[in-house]
Scaffold this motif. Structure first.
Motif, PDB file in Angstrom:
ATOM      1  N   GLN A   7      51.379 -39.751   0.291  1.00 31.68           N
ATOM      2  CA  GLN A   7      51.777 -38.396   1.644  1.00 31.68           C
ATOM      3  C   GLN A   7      50.844 -40.020   2.402  1.00 31.68           C
ATOM      4  OE1 GLN A   7      52.904 -35.597   1.112  1.00 31.68           O
ATOM      5  NE2 GLN A   7      53.156 -35.296   3.386  1.00 31.68           N
ATOM      6  N   PHE A   8      51.934 -40.154   3.873  1.00 28.33           N
ATOM      7  CA  PHE A   8      51.469 -40.720   4.698  1.00 28.33           C
ATOM      8  C   PHE A   8      51.842 -40.059   6.411  1.00 28.33           C
ATOM      9  CE2 PHE A   8      52.914 -44.122   2.469  1.00 28.33           C
ATOM     10  CZ  PHE A   8      51.973 -45.152   2.755  1.00 28.33           C
ATOM     11  N   GLY A   9      50.490 -39.159   6.506  1.00 33.15           N
ATOM     12  CA  GLY A   9      50.481 -38.109   8.082  1.00 33.15           C
ATOM     13  C   GLY A   9      51.161 -37.340   7.114  1.00 33.15           C
ATOM     14  N   GLY A  10      52.116 -36.609   7.780  1.00 30.26           N
ATOM     15  CA  GLY A  10      53.646 -35.923   7.613  1.00 30.26           C
ATOM     16  C   GLY A  10      54.566 -36.659   6.793  1.00 30.26           C
ATOM     17  N   LEU A  11      54.516 -38.025   6.394  1.00 30.83           N
ATOM     18  CA  LEU A  11      55.679 -38.130   5.968  1.00 30.83           C
ATOM     19  C   LEU A  11      55.029 -38.675   4.051  1.00 30.83           C
ATOM     20  CD1 LEU A  11      58.277 -40.307   6.042  1.00 30.83           C
ATOM     21  CD2 LEU A  11      57.114 -41.964   5.690  1.00 30.83           C
ATOM     22  N   ALA A  12      55.903 -37.697   3.538  1.00 36.27           N
ATOM     23  CA  ALA A  12      56.128 -37.634   2.106  1.00 36.27           C
ATOM     24  C   ALA A  12      56.674 -38.727   2.066  1.00 36.27           C
ATOM     25  CB  ALA A  12      56.793 -36.939   1.526  1.00 36.27           C
ATOM     26  N   GLU A  64      62.175 -53.473 -21.819  1.00 36.44           N
ATOM     27  CA  GLU A  64      62.377 -53.201 -19.997  1.00 36.44           C
ATOM     28  C   GLU A  64      63.234 -53.147 -19.278  1.00 36.44           C
ATOM     29  OE1 GLU A  64      64.355 -48.400 -19.653  1.00 36.44           O
ATOM     30  OE2 GLU A  64      62.131 -48.841 -19.838  1.00 36.44           O
ATOM     31  N   ILE A  65      64.074 -53.828 -18.840  1.00 34.82           N
ATOM     32  CA  ILE A  65      64.245 -54.379 -17.725  1.00 34.82           C
ATOM     33  C   ILE A  65      64.723 -52.627 -17.047  1.00 34.82           C
ATOM     34  CG2 ILE A  65      66.035 -55.313 -15.790  1.00 34.82           C
ATOM     35  CD1 ILE A  65      65.999 -57.143 -17.425  1.00 34.82           C
ATOM     36  N   PHE A  66      64.530 -52.663 -16.125  1.00 34.72           N
ATOM     37  CA  PHE A  66      64.217 -51.407 -14.837  1.00 34.72           C
ATOM     38  C   PHE A  66      64.411 -51.482 -14.051  1.00 34.72           C
ATOM     39  CE2 PHE A  66      62.907 -47.008 -13.134  1.00 34.72           C
ATOM     40  CZ  PHE A  66      63.766 -46.491 -14.646  1.00 34.72           C
ATOM     41  N   GLY A  67      65.457 -50.705 -13.364  1.00 30.11           N
ATOM     42  CA  GLY A  67      66.066 -51.238 -11.928  1.00 30.11           C
ATOM     43  C   GLY A  67      65.224 -49.391 -11.100  1.00 30.11           C
ATOM     44  N   LEU A  68      65.160 -50.082  -9.409  1.00 27.26           N
ATOM     45  CA  LEU A  68      65.011 -49.010  -9.268  1.00 27.26           C
ATOM     46  C   LEU A  68      65.257 -49.311  -7.956  1.00 27.26           C
ATOM     47  CD1 LEU A  68      62.840 -46.527  -8.331  1.00 27.26           C
ATOM     48  CD2 LEU A  68      61.455 -48.614  -7.740  1.00 27.26           C
ATOM     49  N   ILE A  69      66.408 -48.430  -7.402  1.00 26.19           N
ATOM     50  CA  ILE A  69      67.283 -48.463  -5.926  1.00 26.19           C
ATOM     51  C   ILE A  69      67.196 -47.525  -5.038  1.00 26.19           C
ATOM     52  CG2 ILE A  69      68.759 -50.491  -7.440  1.00 26.19           C
ATOM     53  CD1 ILE A  69      70.826 -48.027  -6.984  1.00 26.19           C
ATOM     54  N   GLY A  70      67.387 -47.714  -3.737  1.00 29.15           N
ATOM     55  CA  GLY A  70      67.349 -46.693  -3.017  1.00 29.15           C
ATOM     56  C   GLY A  70      67.253 -47.351  -1.384  1.00 29.15           C
ATOM     57  N   PRO A  71      67.914 -46.477  -0.936  1.00 25.64           N
ATOM     58  CA  PRO A  71      68.412 -46.727   1.228  1.00 25.64           C
ATOM     59  C   PRO A  71      66.509 -47.423   1.462  1.00 25.64           C
ATOM     60  CG  PRO A  71      68.786 -44.814   0.372  1.00 25.64           C
ATOM     61  CD  PRO A  71      68.470 -44.952  -0.542  1.00 25.64           C
ATOM     62  N   ASN A  72      67.228 -47.758   2.230  1.00 26.71           N
ATOM     63  CA  ASN A  72      65.891 -49.162   2.870  1.00 26.71           C
ATOM     64  C   ASN A  72      65.025 -47.680   3.212  1.00 26.71           C
ATOM     65  OD1 ASN A  72      67.642 -50.638   5.358  1.00 26.71           O
ATOM     66  ND2 ASN A  72      65.751 -51.393   4.181  1.00 26.71           N
ATOM     67  N   GLY A  73      63.520 -47.926   3.096  1.00 28.56           N
ATOM     68  CA  GLY A  73      62.149 -46.515   3.083  1.00 28.56           C
ATOM     69  C   GLY A  73      61.901 -45.344   2.844  1.00 28.56           C
ATOM     70  N   ALA A  74      62.873 -45.422   1.747  1.00 25.19           N
ATOM     71  CA  ALA A  74      63.162 -44.642   0.789  1.00 25.19           C
ATOM     72  C   ALA A  74      61.497 -44.780   0.078  1.00 25.19           C
ATOM     73  CB  ALA A  74      64.409 -45.143  -0.743  1.00 25.19           C
ATOM     74  N   GLY A  75      61.037 -45.427  -0.331  1.00 24.43           N
ATOM     75  CA  GLY A  75      59.404 -45.365  -1.343  1.00 24.43           C
ATOM     76  C   GLY A  75      59.082 -46.714  -2.023  1.00 24.43           C
ATOM     77  N   LYS A  76      60.324 -47.422  -2.861  1.00 29.30           N
ATOM     78  CA  LYS A  76      59.878 -48.028  -2.727  1.00 29.30           C
ATOM     79  C   LYS A  76      59.378 -49.001  -3.210  1.00 29.30           C
ATOM     80  CE  LYS A  76      64.437 -50.157  -2.209  1.00 29.30           C
ATOM     81  NZ  LYS A  76      64.067 -49.633  -0.958  1.00 29.30           N
ATOM     82  N   THR A  77      58.678 -49.835  -2.147  1.00 27.02           N
ATOM     83  CA  THR A  77      57.709 -50.714  -2.258  1.00 27.02           C
ATOM     84  C   THR A  77      56.629 -49.749  -1.931  1.00 27.02           C
ATOM     85  OG1 THR A  77      58.826 -52.093  -0.812  1.00 27.02           O
ATOM     86  CG2 THR A  77      56.302 -52.576  -0.729  1.00 27.02           C
ATOM     87  N   THR A  78      56.558 -48.458  -1.374  1.00 24.41           N
ATOM     88  CA  THR A  78      55.163 -47.783  -1.740  1.00 24.41           C
ATOM     89  C   THR A  78      54.958 -46.855  -3.282  1.00 24.41           C
ATOM     90  OG1 THR A  78      55.595 -47.043   0.182  1.00 24.41           O
ATOM     91  CG2 THR A  78      54.420 -45.171  -0.997  1.00 24.41           C
ATOM     92  N   THR A 123      46.308 -45.645  -2.762  1.00 26.39           N
ATOM     93  CA  THR A 123      45.313 -44.230  -3.826  1.00 26.39           C
ATOM     94  C   THR A 123      46.654 -43.341  -3.654  1.00 26.39           C
ATOM     95  OG1 THR A 123      43.880 -45.071  -3.420  1.00 26.39           O
ATOM     96  CG2 THR A 123      44.123 -42.810  -4.117  1.00 26.39           C
ATOM     97  N   PRO A 124      46.954 -42.494  -4.640  1.00 22.47           N
ATOM     98  CA  PRO A 124      48.390 -41.710  -4.288  1.00 22.47           C
ATOM     99  C   PRO A 124      47.868 -40.638  -4.570  1.00 22.47           C
ATOM    100  CG  PRO A 124      48.627 -42.755  -7.060  1.00 22.47           C
ATOM    101  CD  PRO A 124      47.314 -43.356  -6.115  1.00 22.47           C
ATOM    102  N   SER A 125      48.794 -40.341  -3.462  1.00 25.39           N
ATOM    103  CA  SER A 125      47.965 -38.665  -3.217  1.00 25.39           C
ATOM    104  C   SER A 125      47.584 -37.574  -4.230  1.00 25.39           C
ATOM    105  CB  SER A 125      48.613 -38.009  -2.153  1.00 25.39           C
ATOM    106  OG  SER A 125      49.488 -38.798  -1.650  1.00 25.39           O
ATOM    107  N   ALA A 126      48.748 -37.689  -5.103  1.00 24.95           N
ATOM    108  CA  ALA A 126      49.162 -37.343  -6.447  1.00 24.95           C
ATOM    109  C   ALA A 126      49.872 -37.255  -7.898  1.00 24.95           C
ATOM    110  CB  ALA A 126      49.442 -35.196  -5.732  1.00 24.95           C
ATOM    111  N   GLY A 127      49.531 -37.090  -9.081  1.00 23.44           N
ATOM    112  CA  GLY A 127      50.345 -37.840  -9.675  1.00 23.44           C
ATOM    113  C   GLY A 127      49.288 -38.449 -10.792  1.00 23.44           C
ATOM    114  N   GLU A 128      50.241 -39.154 -11.873  1.00 22.70           N
ATOM    115  CA  GLU A 128      48.868 -39.803 -12.609  1.00 22.70           C
ATOM    116  C   GLU A 128      50.329 -41.191 -12.940  1.00 22.70           C
ATOM    117  OE1 GLU A 128      46.578 -38.851 -16.246  1.00 22.70           O
ATOM    118  OE2 GLU A 128      49.117 -38.872 -16.249  1.00 22.70           O
ATOM    119  N   VAL A 129      49.378 -42.283 -13.201  1.00 22.40           N
ATOM    120  CA  VAL A 129      50.028 -43.541 -13.546  1.00 22.40           C
ATOM    121  C   VAL A 129      49.268 -44.103 -15.156  1.00 22.40           C
ATOM    122  CG1 VAL A 129      50.934 -45.973 -13.163  1.00 22.40           C
ATOM    123  CG2 VAL A 129      50.735 -44.396 -11.211  1.00 22.40           C
TER     124      VAL A 129
END
Ligand SMILES: Nc1ncnc2c1ncn2[C@@H]1O[C@H](COP(=O)(O)OP(=O)(O)OP(=O)(O)O)[C@@H](O)[C@H]1O
Ligand SMILES: [Mg+2]
Lengths: 268, 352
Positions: A19-24, A37-51, A61-67
């Motif tokens: 979460q960045f402020g109000g933006l998830a 594996e070669i795993f692709g991650l796609i999505g439009p600009n600003g989709a959150g890939k780099t995040t 630091t993730p707001s929630a969840g596990e890696v």
């Protein structure tokens, strides 16, 4: 194509959110990436890939969840520890050590797998000299592997754009990762360079490294990846074999309905 | 070889040509060279702007003074005090480093500046309720450095040649300066040195490539500080008297000027900078004599003129040769082809 998508799980995210402020920027993203594996991650600009990359590698630091990587929890680890655990990355906005030579950049990547300390540096004992020689020859090898060896002694910032991207890959490889995360490695590359990049990624996979690939060039993603996930507004909207994902109406909608309006298949 | 002979003969040449005062100035030059090489590790190699570096010089000096003077009646030997000074100053380096790890650039500069002042103020006020440092009066009658029973505070005659105290200190300081130079060179060209350069270039990328930036920065602070501590101890023994006065902010800035002027990150440059900024101000003292001789009176106070010329030199230098006189290979590259210093890339792409 041989599918590697049924081996043991290497990287696992569970309900990863940021979460960045109000933006998830990321919302409850769960992914499994298998060994080799070669795993692709796609999505439009600003989709959150780099995040997502930043959350995986400890820069955010993730707001929630596990890696988990190979069963080990990565949450809360510092970026350097994540690298040590075997997850290395490149940056979308190239972040080389610009005033160091290409070779030195890769040598820095070897830092995490070597151990010479101050005393070793001062006294240059046998062990330190051997280690230093090993670092140097490994760095040369990696430069050769990615095809930047002719620029070994040029400053990173003087390298052509495509070579800088490849140098980032070499630097990441020097950390000896199990999983290599590439953030738009083909951006700014010409078609010939793209072909070389595909060959490189396949060669890396053949050595047993798994690859997580963010890429806008859909042709490249489709031809290369075993599986693909699609992010849109921070949510995973599709996942599966490339051909299936490409036909998924939600995916088509995300790309066509996006503010960019570009059809899938066009690099942003 | 030739250089070796020259360095060995230097105090005698200087003594014959310019007098005993200049041999002492030579000694101070060597002390400042060690200081500048120490600060160079922090600022030049690791890129951490430290404005409180003189604090470590103070720590080294006070440590020596307290353990080898009538203050506590302790007279520990030099061979013990030298490494102890390096160690304690190194610890202080980490003490300063620890809270500043997350700070960059300007913020780091401010905090280190504060640290330098805190140390000085402590030295100034630790005379009550228990008198430790003697406060503003400082500590006097500090034992001269003595090696293998030979006190460097006295004149000795070896093989018919007379070695004054200033001469003996010169050789000791020279040996230690060479040692510090050697250590600097080795560190620069090592795994640790590369890690320092990497965090200087891009801390986030360095961290992501597996460099423990916290440890590597602390190491830079500790190494730099230990050089400062060593020279502080030497200073106390050489001078015989220290007070908090000697460790003010201006001194920190002076040392920073030495490395900026000479060429940050380059050992030869740093040495040249230390040499010029120690010797030139002394040389400019003679401006007073010149005025008296030429005009029969002092028109401009030489001390003012000195600061004026010094300031002017710095401004001109920054305008025309910002990389320093002998820049490091890396600095040279930085200033050659660009333009403005680059902002580190953001972690995410702004929306296009
Ligand atoms: N540190 C941050 N602070 C505030 N907002 C951020 C931050 N990082 C990312 N964002 C926002 O999160 C959203 C996702 O950004 P991200 O960079 O992950 O997208 P992306 O999928 O990589 O896009 P692109 O294809 O353009 O690289 C964007 O709206 C971005 O502005
Ligand atoms: Mg991105």
């Amino acid at each position: 194509m041989t599918s590697r998508s049924d081996g043991p799980i290497l990287l696992e995210t569970r309900g990863l959110s940021k979460q960045f402020g109000g933006l998830a920027a990321l919302h409850a993203v769960s992914l499994n990436i298998h060994h080799g594996e070669i795993f692709g991650l796609i999505g439009p600009n600003g989709a959150g890939k780099t995040t997502l990359f930043n959350c995986l590698t400890g820069l955010y630091t993730p707001s929630a969840g596990e890696v988990r990587l190979d069963g080990q929890r990565l949450n809360g680890l510092k970026p350097h520890t994540v690298a040590k655990q075997g997850l290395a990355r490149t940056f979308q906005n190239i972040r080389l050590f610009s005033h160091m030579s290409a070779l030195e950049n890769v040598m820095v990547g070897c830092h995490v797998r070597t151990k010479a300390n101050v005393l070793g540096a001062i006294f240059r004992n046998r062990g330190t000299r051997d280690e230093e020689a090993a670092i140097r020859s490994k760095a040369h090898e990696l430069l050769k592997l990615v095809g930047v060896d002719k620029h070994a002694h040029s400053l990173a910032k003087h390298l052509p754009y495509g070579d800088q991207r490849r140098l980032e890959i070499a630097r990441a490889l020097a950390t000896e990762p199990k999983l290599l995360a590439l953030d738009e490695p083909a951006a700014g590359m010409n078609p010939a360079e793209r072909v070389a990049l595909i060959a490189l990624i396949q060669a890396l996979r053949a050595t047993g490294i798994a690859i997580l690939l963010i890429e806008h060039d859909v042709k490249l993603v489709m031809g290369l990846c075993d599986r693909v996930a699609v992010l849109d507004y921070g949510e995973k909207i599709a996942e599966g074999a490339p051909e299936a994902v490409q036909r998924d109406p939600k995916v088509i909608e995300a790309y066509l309905g996006g503010s960019i309006g570009g059809a899938i298949g066009q690099p942003a | 070889m030739l250089l070796g002979v020259l360095l060995a003969a230097l105090p005698f040449l200087v003594d014959a040509g310019l007098g005993r005062t200049w041999v002492r100035i030579l000694d101070f030059t060597l002390l400042y060279m060690m200081l500048a090489l120490g600060l160079n590790i922090v600022v030049g190699y690791a890129g951490l702007l430290d404005l409180g570096y003189i604090a470590f010089y103070a720590v080294g000096a006070y440590l020596y003074a307290l353990l080898a003077s009538p203050q506590f009646g302790l007279h520990l030997p030099f061979w013990l005090l030298l490494p102890l000074g390096a160690l304690v100053a190194g610890l202080f380096g980490m003490l300063l480093g620890a809270p500043t790890l997350r700070l960059r650039g300007d913020y780091l500069a401010i905090v280190t500046l504060g640290f330098g002042e805190i140390v000085r103020i402590f030295m100034n006020n630790l005379n009550a309720p228990v008198n430790i440092t003697n406060g503003p009066q400082g500590i006097s009658l500090i034992d001269p450095i003595s090696i293998a029973g030979v006190s460097l505070g006295q004149t000795h005659t070896f093989a018919g040649i007379e070695f004054s105290s200033a001469h003996s200190y010169y050789y000791l300081f020279l040996a230690l300066t060479l040692l510090v130079m050697f250590v600097s060179m080795r560190l620069q060209d090592s795994r640790i040195g590369r890690a320092w350069a990497a965090i200087r270039e891009d801390e986030t990328a360095a961290e992501a490539m597996g460099i423990n930036t916290r440890n590597v920065k602390l190491l830079a602070f500790a190494m730099g500080a230990s050089f400062g501590g060593v020279s502080g101890g030497l200073f106390a023994g050489f001078q015989g008297f220290i007070s908090p006065e000697s460790f003010n902010l201006l001194e920190s800035i002076m040392i920073l000027c030495m490395i900026v002027l000479g060429g940050m990150g380059n050992i030869a440059g740093v040495l040249l900078g230390a040499f010029l900024l120690t010797v030139l101000p002394e040389a400019l003292r003679s401006i007073g004599d010149f005025q008296r001789w030429y005009f029969n009176r002092i028109i401009v106070d030489p001390a003012d003129l000195r600061m004026l010329l010094f300031g002017l030199a710095l401004v001109l230098m920054m305008l025309f040769r910002p990389q320093g006189m002998i820049p490091s290979a890396q600095r040279r590259r930085e200033f050659k082809h660009d333009d403005a210093p680059q902002e580190p890339a953001p972690l995410y792409d702004q929306q296009k």
